[in-house]
Design a protein around this motif. Structure first.
Motif, short mmCIF file in Angstrom:
data_model
loop_
_atom_site.label_atom_id
_atom_site.label_comp_id
_atom_site.label_asym_id
_atom_site.label_seq_id
_atom_site.Cartn_x
_atom_site.Cartn_y
_atom_site.Cartn_z
N UNK A 46 0.83 -1.25 -0.05
CA UNK A 46 -0.04 0.13 0.02
C UNK A 46 0.94 1.26 0.01
N UNK A 47 0.57 2.18 -1.02
CA UNK A 47 1.49 3.30 -1.14
C UNK A 47 0.63 4.77 -1.14
N UNK A 48 1.42 5.94 -0.73
CA UNK A 48 0.84 6.93 -0.57
C UNK A 48 1.05 7.62 -2.28
N UNK A 49 2.01 6.99 -3.00
CA UNK A 49 2.12 7.27 -4.34
C UNK A 49 3.33 6.36 -4.88
N UNK A 50 3.26 6.15 -6.15
CA UNK A 50 4.22 5.40 -6.94
C UNK A 50 5.56 6.34 -7.18
N UNK A 51 6.55 5.70 -7.55
CA UNK A 51 7.83 6.52 -8.18
C UNK A 51 7.60 6.74 -9.62
N UNK A 52 7.53 8.11 -10.07
CA UNK A 52 7.24 8.51 -11.30
C UNK A 52 8.63 8.32 -12.10
N UNK A 53 8.60 7.37 -13.02
CA UNK A 53 9.91 7.05 -13.72
C UNK A 53 9.76 7.51 -15.26
N UNK A 54 8.83 8.57 -15.49
CA UNK A 54 8.95 9.41 -16.48
C UNK A 54 8.29 8.43 -17.76
N UNK A 55 8.89 8.27 -18.78
CA UNK A 55 8.25 7.43 -19.83
C UNK A 55 8.15 6.05 -19.55
N UNK A 56 8.70 5.44 -18.52
CA UNK A 56 8.61 4.16 -17.96
C UNK A 56 7.32 4.00 -17.36
N UNK A 57 6.79 5.02 -16.86
CA UNK A 57 5.66 5.17 -16.06
C UNK A 57 5.95 5.02 -14.65
#
Length: 247
Positions: A46-57
């Motif tokens: 369970x997360x507060x947010x995912x890690x934004x990897x740019x073009x990889x999503x």
């Protein structure tokens, strides 16, 4: 932040040590992302947010899953009990998930030796008997293969009658774009999106090639809200290919 930590770790810590203790280091990073707004459907973190990897999503900091892998799991998770599965170039997160299910016979392969796997099969000349697998996963592989029609024929050959093959690549609108004269890494990145890609498919173009070798193909498009629970991509396409019972 995640990429910065990983870069620093690789600089000062031996690679084998990092690989052996990857789960531990991920858990340290993931702690900062704990929350109740999102969930990874593979590791169920369970997360507060995912890690934004740019073009990889959006990346799950706990298991490293990307949107396409989480989407794949959502498509197959309810329908593979008792089946024999072949998975090309399997990400560690979903490989661990499937291999832990006792009712599944799960075989992994990676010819380029970039992923941990059981076998190293040449997709254009698969050393496996006809009609051997109930489910084949071939994600982000065909765009690397010069003789892709031979690869598709091999996938069809080893798939059981009634079986399914899940296929995804990067896609463009219009027609498949390929040019045998484009050979350098720089040109391939410019025209195909990555240094080791040899073409870029359209979904309809790939469907037509798969149908030519015998598959019945359904193109599935998915559209999601930006802030969706599982961090799926906002626009994603998957080809679900079937070998009919009478083939």
């Amino acid at each position: 932040m995640y990429e910065t930590v990983k870069h620093i770790a690789r600089k000062f810590i031996p690679g084998n040590f990092l690989k052996k203790n990857e789960s531990f280091f991920r858990s340290l990073i993931a702690y900062r992302y704990k929350g109740n707004k999102h969930q990874c459907n593979i590791c169920e973190f369970n997360l507060s947010r995912f890690v934004d990897m740019g073009d990889f999503g959006l990346l799950c900091p706990n298991c490293g899953s990307l949107p396409r892998t989480r989407r794949l799991w959502s498509l197959i998770k309810d329908d593979f009990a008792g089946k024999k599965i072949l998975h090309f170039s399997p990400p560690k997160n979903i490989r661990n998930k499937i291999s832990g299910i006792e009712s599944v016979e799960y075989v992994t392969t990676d010819y380029a030796e970039e992923f941990e796997s059981d076998l190293s099969l040449d997709i254009t000349n698969i050393d496996i008997e006809d009609n051997s697998f109930d489910l084949i996963i071939c994600y982000h592989v065909l765009e690397h293969i010069q003789n892709d029609e031979k690869a598709m024929s091999e996938l069809f050959r080893i798939l059981n009658r009634g079986g399914l093959c899940f296929i995804q690549t990067p896609f463009i609108e219009g027609e498949i774009y390929e040019d045998a004269n484009i050979r350098s890494n720089e040109e391939r990145k410019k025209y195909f999106g990555q240094e080791d890609h040899v073409r870029i498919y359209s979904a309809n173009g790939l469907k037509q090639r798969l149908e030519q070798v015998g598959f019945h193909v359904e193109i599935r498009h998915f559209k999601e809200k930006n802030e969706n629970l599982y961090g799926f991509g906002e626009n994603e396409t998957v080809l679900i290919c079937q070998k009919k019972q009478d083939e």
